[in-house]
Design an enzyme around this catalytic site. Structure first.
Site, PDB file in Angstrom:
ATOM      1  N   GLY A   1      32.568  63.036  25.579  1.00  0.00           N
ATOM      2  CA  GLY A   1      33.521  63.062  26.689  1.00  0.00           C
ATOM      3  C   GLY A   1      34.779  62.269  26.384  1.00  0.00           C
ATOM      4  N   ASP A   2      35.453  61.869  27.446  1.00  0.00           N
ATOM      5  CA  ASP A   2      36.731  61.151  27.302  1.00  0.00           C
ATOM      6  C   ASP A   2      36.562  59.683  26.961  1.00  0.00           C
ATOM      7  OD1 ASP A   2      35.530  60.924  29.931  1.00  0.00           O
ATOM      8  OD2 ASP A   2      37.332  59.829  30.534  1.00  0.00           O
TER       9      ASP A   2
ATOM     10  N   THR B   1      29.818  56.136  34.692  1.00  0.00           N
ATOM     11  CA  THR B   1      30.297  55.486  33.463  1.00  0.00           C
ATOM     12  C   THR B   1      30.540  54.036  33.832  1.00  0.00           C
ATOM     13  OG1 THR B   1      31.328  57.333  32.260  1.00  0.00           O
ATOM     14  CG2 THR B   1      32.467  55.283  32.097  1.00  0.00           C
TER      15      THR B   1
ATOM     16  N   THR C   1      36.873  56.926  34.504  1.00  0.00           N
ATOM     17  CA  THR C   1      35.562  57.522  34.771  1.00  0.00           C
ATOM     18  C   THR C   1      35.759  58.818  35.536  1.00  0.00           C
ATOM     19  OG1 THR C   1      33.459  57.305  35.938  1.00  0.00           O
ATOM     20  CG2 THR C   1      35.294  56.030  36.825  1.00  0.00           C
ATOM     21  N   GLY C   2      35.067  59.857  35.118  1.00  0.00           N
ATOM     22  CA  GLY C   2      35.227  61.127  35.811  1.00  0.00           C
ATOM     23  C   GLY C   2      34.861  62.293  34.920  1.00  0.00           C
TER      24      GLY C   2
END
Ligand code: ASP
Length: 313
Positions: A205-206, A175, A226-227
């Site tokens: 996603g987040d 990301t 990011t993850g």
């Protein structure tokens, strides 16, 4: 006190020295540096944190090495669906898009949602209409395609077909993001991603979820994450860092480290964050092997890092 500061990331994950050639290392450092240059140019002439993070993330989206814009990863059915968000710490205005394809710079579409609509998040055809109304450039599929991302999709699909469990989501993510504090003391955050390799079509996603992958508030901090997005959403990662500062009086560094190491890490939440507080302090914790990251303040010392051993804070 710091006049201004800027941090950027290009994703965290299974980033090991043995897997990167020296040439690739140079390219990653150059990509991070280009983003820092773009944001620094805005901040050094007194521009806003919001414009700085927009410029920095555009540079990262344009660099095919990173999983955002050009070079985004592919869904399980071979498409690219991009998420992005931006937030202004002064007004708490925010804009986000989920699952879009077409605009060269998804972050500018998120910014257009913030600047030109009454809404925070748009998906589907109307998100693209906002980009068109703002005259943002679009690109064709060939522009966004990279062989490396396509090959990563094929190997992930093969693992699935062979019944091999991908026990390490850190292998699949990436990301880009930026956080900044400007000369006026305002903070802002921006994050953009192609998501996770072989994600289900329609998965968001987040990154575009305010308080999960992106957050900014002048009272506390600006965060870009990011993850493993699902875990960052369930632990409201970015908002939790701000909450620890606001309610528990923790420093930025302590609050961010707690969330990354104690909330996310033990719960399958591999990844990291970059964050800046209202005083311009920067922290960049992560709980996996590496995170492409960099920072610069008004002293003009540009620093970029890849691996854990290089951790500066
Ligand atoms: N957080 C992103 C997502 O889950 C991926 C990443 O940061 O690597 O979509």
């Amino acid at each position: 006190m710091t006049q201004f500061s800027l941090a950027v990331h290009g994703g965290a994950g299974t980033i090991l020295k043995k897997n990167l050639t020296p040439e690739l290392e140079v390219q990653y450092h150059a990509g991070l540096r280009a983003a820092l240059d773009a944001g620094h140019a805005v901040l050094a002439k007194g521009g806003s944190a919001l414009d700085a993070v927009t410029a920095a993330v555009c540079a990262l989206e344009d660099e095919p090495l990173f999983n955002a814009g050009r070079g985004a990863v592919f869904t399980s059915d071979g498409q690219q669906e991009m998420d992005a968000a931006i937030m202004d710490g002064t007004t708490r205005a925010a804009g986000a898009v989920g699952g879009i394809f077409g605009p060269r710079n998804p972050i500018r579409t998120a910014r257009a949602v913030m600047d030109r609509t009454d809404h925070v998040m748009l998906i589907g055809p109307n998100a693209l209409n906002v980009a068109r109304a703002a005259d943002l450039p679009f690109a064709e599929a060939e522009y966004f395609y990279t062989q490396a991302r396509w090959d990563a999709l094929q190997s992930t699909l093969k693992m699935r077909a062979d019944g091999v469990e991908d026990d390490d989501p850190a292998r699949r993510h990436g990301t880009v993001g930026a956080v900044a504090r400007d000369m006026q003391g305002a903070v802002a955050a921006a994050t953009s991603t192609g998501g996770m390799t072989a994600k289900a079509p329609g998965r968001v996603g987040d990154t575009p979820i305010i308080g999960a992958g992106t957050f900014a508030d002048n009272e506390t901090c600006a965060v870009s994450a990011t993850g493993h997005g699902e875990v960052f959403i369930r632990y409201t990662a970015a908002a939790e860092i701000a909450a620890r500062m606001r309610h528990a009086g923790q420093s930025l560094t302590d609050a961010a480290a707690h969330v990354v190491m104690h909330d996310l890490a033990p719960n399958d939440g591999s990844g990291g964050v970059i964050a800046v507080d209202a005083a311009g302090n920067i922290t960049m914790p992560f709980n996996c092997d590496g995170m492409y990251r960099g920072m610069v303040t008004q002293d003009g010392a540009f620093k970029t890092f890849i691996y854990r051993e290089e951790a500066v804070n």
